[in-house]
Design a protein around this motif. Structure first.
Motif, PDB file in Angstrom:
ATOM      1  N   SER A 182       0.126  16.784 -12.907  1.00  0.00           N
ATOM      2  CA  SER A 182      -0.222  18.163 -12.541  1.00  0.00           C
ATOM      3  C   SER A 182       0.771  19.160 -13.135  1.00  0.00           C
ATOM      4  O   SER A 182       0.370  20.208 -13.649  1.00  0.00           O
ATOM      5  N   ARG A 183       2.067  18.846 -13.061  1.00  0.00           N
ATOM      6  CA  ARG A 183       3.071  19.738 -13.635  1.00  0.00           C
ATOM      7  C   ARG A 183       2.904  19.852 -15.143  1.00  0.00           C
ATOM      8  O   ARG A 183       2.996  20.938 -15.720  1.00  0.00           O
ATOM      9  N   ARG A 184       2.660  18.730 -15.790  1.00  0.00           N
ATOM     10  CA  ARG A 184       2.482  18.737 -17.243  1.00  0.00           C
ATOM     11  C   ARG A 184       1.249  19.549 -17.628  1.00  0.00           C
ATOM     12  O   ARG A 184       1.282  20.348 -18.567  1.00  0.00           O
ATOM     13  N   GLN A 185       0.153  19.368 -16.887  1.00  0.00           N
ATOM     14  CA  GLN A 185      -1.070  20.105 -17.188  1.00  0.00           C
ATOM     15  C   GLN A 185      -0.876  21.599 -16.933  1.00  0.00           C
ATOM     16  O   GLN A 185      -1.335  22.424 -17.717  1.00  0.00           O
TER      17      GLN A 185
ATOM     18  N   THR B 144       0.838  -1.203   0.000  1.00  0.00           N
ATOM     19  CA  THR B 144       0.000   0.000   0.000  1.00  0.00           C
ATOM     20  C   THR B 144       0.867   1.245   0.000  1.00  0.00           C
ATOM     21  O   THR B 144       0.594   2.210  -0.728  1.00  0.00           O
ATOM     22  N   ALA B 145       1.935   1.240   0.786  1.00  0.00           N
ATOM     23  CA  ALA B 145       2.839   2.392   0.835  1.00  0.00           C
ATOM     24  C   ALA B 145       3.526   2.601  -0.513  1.00  0.00           C
ATOM     25  O   ALA B 145       3.655   3.738  -0.976  1.00  0.00           O
TER      26      ALA B 145
ATOM     27  N   THR C  16       1.312   9.087  -6.013  1.00  0.00           N
ATOM     28  CA  THR C  16       1.625  10.490  -5.737  1.00  0.00           C
ATOM     29  C   THR C  16       2.600  11.039  -6.762  1.00  0.00           C
ATOM     30  O   THR C  16       2.423  12.148  -7.271  1.00  0.00           O
ATOM     31  N   ALA C  17       3.616  10.264  -7.086  1.00  0.00           N
ATOM     32  CA  ALA C  17       4.601  10.715  -8.073  1.00  0.00           C
ATOM     33  C   ALA C  17       3.944  10.923  -9.438  1.00  0.00           C
ATOM     34  O   ALA C  17       4.195  11.929 -10.113  1.00  0.00           O
TER      35      ALA C  17
END
Length: 96
Positions: free
Chosen positions: A26-29, A11-12, A19-20
């Protein structure tokens, strides 16, 4: 108990990978939105020299990687992670 530890470890690992990937998307968008808003490329042109990375951030990043690798090694020694899982996560951490 080993089954529980294996489940927690997986799970971790899955959470860290998610998350990565989420951060990368998000950065690409954000880059695409910036390009649309300003009509400029989101990435600096290849002809300009890249800015040097600050030393404290690089040191903190290396400390984080080392601690993650130590945790992975402990999970492998405990039998929570297989050799293949360990190798995959190790390469992911070192690639960041």
């Amino acid at each position: 108990m080993p089954g529980l530890l294996r489940g927690v470890a997986r799970t971790a690992v899955i959470s860290g990978t998610a998350t990565a990937v989420s951060n990368r998307v998000s950065r690409r968008q954000a880059g695409r939105w910036a390009q649309q808003d300003y009509g400029q490329p989101a990435v600096a042109p290849a002809s300009s020299a890249p800015a040097p990375a600050p030393e404290p951030a690089a040191a903190a990043s290396m400390d984080t990687k080392i601690s993650q690798l130590k945790e992975l090694a402990q999970l492998k020694e405990q039998g929570v992670l297989s050799e293949a899982e360990f190798a995959a996560q190790k390469s992911r951490i070192l690639a960041l």
